[in-house]
Design a protein around this motif. Sequence first.
Motif, mmCIF file in Angstrom:
data_model
loop_
_atom_site.group_PDB
_atom_site.id
_atom_site.type_symbol
_atom_site.label_atom_id
_atom_site.label_comp_id
_atom_site.label_asym_id
_atom_site.label_seq_id
_atom_site.Cartn_x
_atom_site.Cartn_y
_atom_site.Cartn_z
ATOM 1 N N LYS A 4 0.786 -1.256 -0.102
ATOM 2 C CA LYS A 4 0.021 0.014 0.088
ATOM 3 C C LYS A 4 0.915 1.146 0.037
ATOM 4 N N ALA A 5 1.891 1.334 0.784
ATOM 5 C CA ALA A 5 2.916 2.214 0.914
ATOM 6 C C ALA A 5 3.650 2.525 -0.549
ATOM 7 N N LYS A 6 4.102 1.468 -1.218
ATOM 8 C CA LYS A 6 4.600 1.531 -2.606
ATOM 9 C C LYS A 6 3.825 2.123 -3.526
ATOM 10 N N ARG A 7 2.269 1.948 -3.411
ATOM 11 C CA ARG A 7 1.659 2.256 -4.339
ATOM 12 C C ARG A 7 1.287 3.759 -4.246
ATOM 13 N N ASN A 8 1.182 4.173 -2.790
ATOM 14 C CA ASN A 8 1.245 5.498 -2.698
ATOM 15 C C ASN A 8 2.274 6.563 -3.129
ATOM 16 N N THR A 9 3.397 5.843 -2.935
ATOM 17 C CA THR A 9 4.617 6.549 -3.501
ATOM 18 C C THR A 9 4.644 6.493 -4.993
ATOM 19 N N CYS A 19 11.897 0.178 -14.346
ATOM 20 C CA CYS A 19 12.894 -0.305 -13.670
ATOM 21 C C CYS A 19 14.126 -0.356 -14.272
ATOM 22 N N PRO A 20 15.270 0.141 -13.682
ATOM 23 C CA PRO A 20 16.530 0.627 -14.322
ATOM 24 C C PRO A 20 17.142 -0.666 -14.828
ATOM 25 N N GLY A 21 16.805 -1.904 -14.127
ATOM 26 C CA GLY A 21 17.461 -2.980 -14.565
ATOM 27 C C GLY A 21 17.048 -3.653 -15.815
ATOM 28 N N VAL A 35 8.703 -6.197 -6.125
ATOM 29 C CA VAL A 35 9.081 -4.935 -6.432
ATOM 30 C C VAL A 35 9.715 -4.375 -5.201
ATOM 31 N N GLU A 36 10.962 -3.862 -5.376
ATOM 32 C CA GLU A 36 11.625 -3.255 -4.188
ATOM 33 C C GLU A 36 11.608 -1.827 -4.496
ATOM 34 N N TYR A 37 11.611 -1.020 -3.314
ATOM 35 C CA TYR A 37 11.728 0.221 -3.266
ATOM 36 C C TYR A 37 13.065 0.897 -2.427
ATOM 37 N N GLY A 43 17.485 11.639 -2.003
ATOM 38 C CA GLY A 43 16.074 11.805 -1.968
ATOM 39 C C GLY A 43 15.271 11.325 -3.362
ATOM 40 N N THR A 44 16.123 10.624 -4.162
ATOM 41 C CA THR A 44 15.709 9.954 -5.378
ATOM 42 C C THR A 44 14.892 8.724 -4.924
ATOM 43 N N ASP A 45 13.690 8.379 -5.465
ATOM 44 C CA ASP A 45 12.988 7.011 -5.325
ATOM 45 C C ASP A 45 13.339 6.291 -6.446
ATOM 46 N N VAL A 46 13.767 5.127 -6.188
ATOM 47 C CA VAL A 46 14.215 3.969 -7.126
ATOM 48 C C VAL A 46 13.335 2.646 -6.827
ATOM 49 N N PHE A 47 12.558 2.301 -8.151
ATOM 50 C CA PHE A 47 11.882 1.086 -7.874
ATOM 51 C C PHE A 47 12.523 0.065 -8.861
ATOM 52 N N PHE A 48 12.607 -1.081 -8.533
ATOM 53 C CA PHE A 48 13.173 -2.094 -9.321
ATOM 54 C C PHE A 48 12.461 -3.551 -8.874
ATOM 55 N N HIS A 49 12.804 -4.536 -9.797
ATOM 56 C CA HIS A 49 12.018 -5.747 -9.592
ATOM 57 C C HIS A 49 13.105 -6.645 -8.729
ATOM 58 N N THR A 50 12.739 -7.455 -7.940
ATOM 59 C CA THR A 50 13.730 -8.246 -7.177
ATOM 60 C C THR A 50 14.778 -8.750 -7.961
ATOM 61 N N GLY A 51 14.246 -9.411 -8.937
ATOM 62 C CA GLY A 51 15.372 -10.253 -9.898
ATOM 63 C C GLY A 51 16.183 -9.037 -10.706
ATOM 64 N N CYS A 52 15.988 -8.136 -10.692
ATOM 65 C CA CYS A 52 16.743 -7.186 -11.346
ATOM 66 C C CYS A 52 17.959 -6.356 -10.491
ATOM 67 N N MET A 53 17.883 -6.954 -9.177
ATOM 68 C CA MET A 53 18.720 -6.369 -8.380
ATOM 69 C C MET A 53 20.235 -6.379 -8.512
#
Length: 58
Positions: A4-9, A19-21, A35-37, A43-53
Amino acid sequence: MTDKAKRNTLRKHKSAVCCPGCGEEINGDSDLTKVEYVRTKRGTDVFFHTGCMDKVWK
């Protein structure tokens, strides 16, 4: 962080979040359990898939 917090962000972003990966777009409507956050020191927000870490951080 909960899904829920990820959706709000994600909704705060004005442009599409990719995803940068792998380059796929991350939607707030999809399942965010794989999805990781990260908020960087600048202060940059980065979202990426767990497999792309390994592609994002080496």
